[in-house]
Design a protein around this motif. Sequence first.
Motif, mmCIF file in Angstrom:
data_model
loop_
_atom_site.group_PDB
_atom_site.id
_atom_site.type_symbol
_atom_site.label_atom_id
_atom_site.label_comp_id
_atom_site.label_asym_id
_atom_site.label_seq_id
_atom_site.Cartn_x
_atom_site.Cartn_y
_atom_site.Cartn_z
ATOM 1 N N ASP A 32 0.948 -0.669 -0.063
ATOM 2 C CA ASP A 32 0.037 0.288 -0.179
ATOM 3 C C ASP A 32 0.734 1.632 0.385
ATOM 4 N N GLU A 90 0.581 7.123 4.837
ATOM 5 C CA GLU A 90 0.376 5.748 5.380
ATOM 6 C C GLU A 90 1.172 5.573 6.456
ATOM 7 N N HIS A 115 -5.022 5.971 6.240
ATOM 8 C CA HIS A 115 -6.084 5.316 6.680
ATOM 9 C C HIS A 115 -6.560 4.210 8.494
ATOM 10 N N SER A 134 -7.230 1.093 2.822
ATOM 11 C CA SER A 134 -6.251 0.809 2.297
ATOM 12 C C SER A 134 -6.419 2.663 1.550
ATOM 13 N N THR A 135 -5.211 3.114 1.764
ATOM 14 C CA THR A 135 -4.425 4.476 1.788
ATOM 15 C C THR A 135 -5.158 4.341 -0.284
ATOM 16 N N ASP A 168 -3.671 -4.990 1.372
ATOM 17 C CA ASP A 168 -3.877 -4.386 2.719
ATOM 18 C C ASP A 168 -4.847 -5.132 2.858
HETATM 19 MN MN LIG Z 1 -1.916 0.571 3.641
#
Ligand SMILES: [Mn+2]
Length: 331
Positions: A32, A90, A115, A134-135, A168
């Motif tokens: 991610d 992140e 996130h 997830s980002t 993720d």
């Molecule tokens: Mn992540």
Amino acid sequence: MENRTESLQKIWQALHLGKKFFVAGHLNPDGDSLGCTLAVTSLLERLGKTVYAYAAPAIGADLKFLPGLSKVHVGEIPPAPDFDTVILLECSDRQRGGNLEAVLASAKTLVNIDHHLVSDAYGHVNHIDSGASSTAEIIFQLFEASGEEGLLPTPDEATCLYTGLVTDTGRFVHSNTTAEALRVASALVALGADIQQINQVIYFTKSYIELKLLGRALEKMEMRFDNKYSQIILTKRDFETFGATPAQTQGIVSQPTMIPGVEISALIKEETDKVSVNLRSRGSADVSRIAQQFGGGGHARAAGFKATNKTLSEVTDELAEAVQHVVKQLP
Ligand SMILES: [Mn+2]
């Protein structure tokens, strides 16, 4: 979080205003972190911006296929940073990116996109959405919020973002696999994400050494406490036998949780200067609380810790005691 659209608009303002960008994820980037760094870097370049993409070592062999990786400066921070805009992805706090204080201090605008459930609002612009899988999911929503420009990810950017999503969510298995996560995944596939390559490289590639080590680990698996606890101990000697490193144990700790009745699984590794432990829970037990007792952390279902001043058998015994306490209280 304030209204999502407004918050994404503020990121766009920062993207349009900035000229010289620094983009980074967290230390030892996962799919991610690195996927988003690459997608955002590529987007900024398309917007005509100057971008310094950064990742702190090391980059896992399974992520080396990501398109655009050659643009990333691995572990190299410019001596006199003068970026007007820094984007941290992140990073739940400003230290997560590593030794970036000089870079962060130079920034007129610091954009924080994350996130994680617990995340500091350390940026000038903060977009923290703990509901996002997830980002990568957030970055896709950012594309969608580009308004009139109608910017969408290129196939390479889609590959990078899909990698963030699939890793993720644990291949769309973990509880963060929401309808939105699947919608974004579907859109990324439609945009040309190379899912065949992603799946092949990330999920169907293991070295001979890794497979031999997995075999040894399964052989050494022990069941304790009414078969609710599975423990695997890998010693220095086990690693030496196969010429393996403790980093080559990815996925091993999850194997025992496939056995019905196993609530907690531990992989205990004897390393040169420490003993490190990975923990997994099938769901009833919160292994992050066990890890915290030993100075570590993580999530309810996946956590870990490292012990530098204890022997392998001390760690094994103390961990078993802590696990037994938790297992006893399970229904
Ligand atoms: Mn992540």
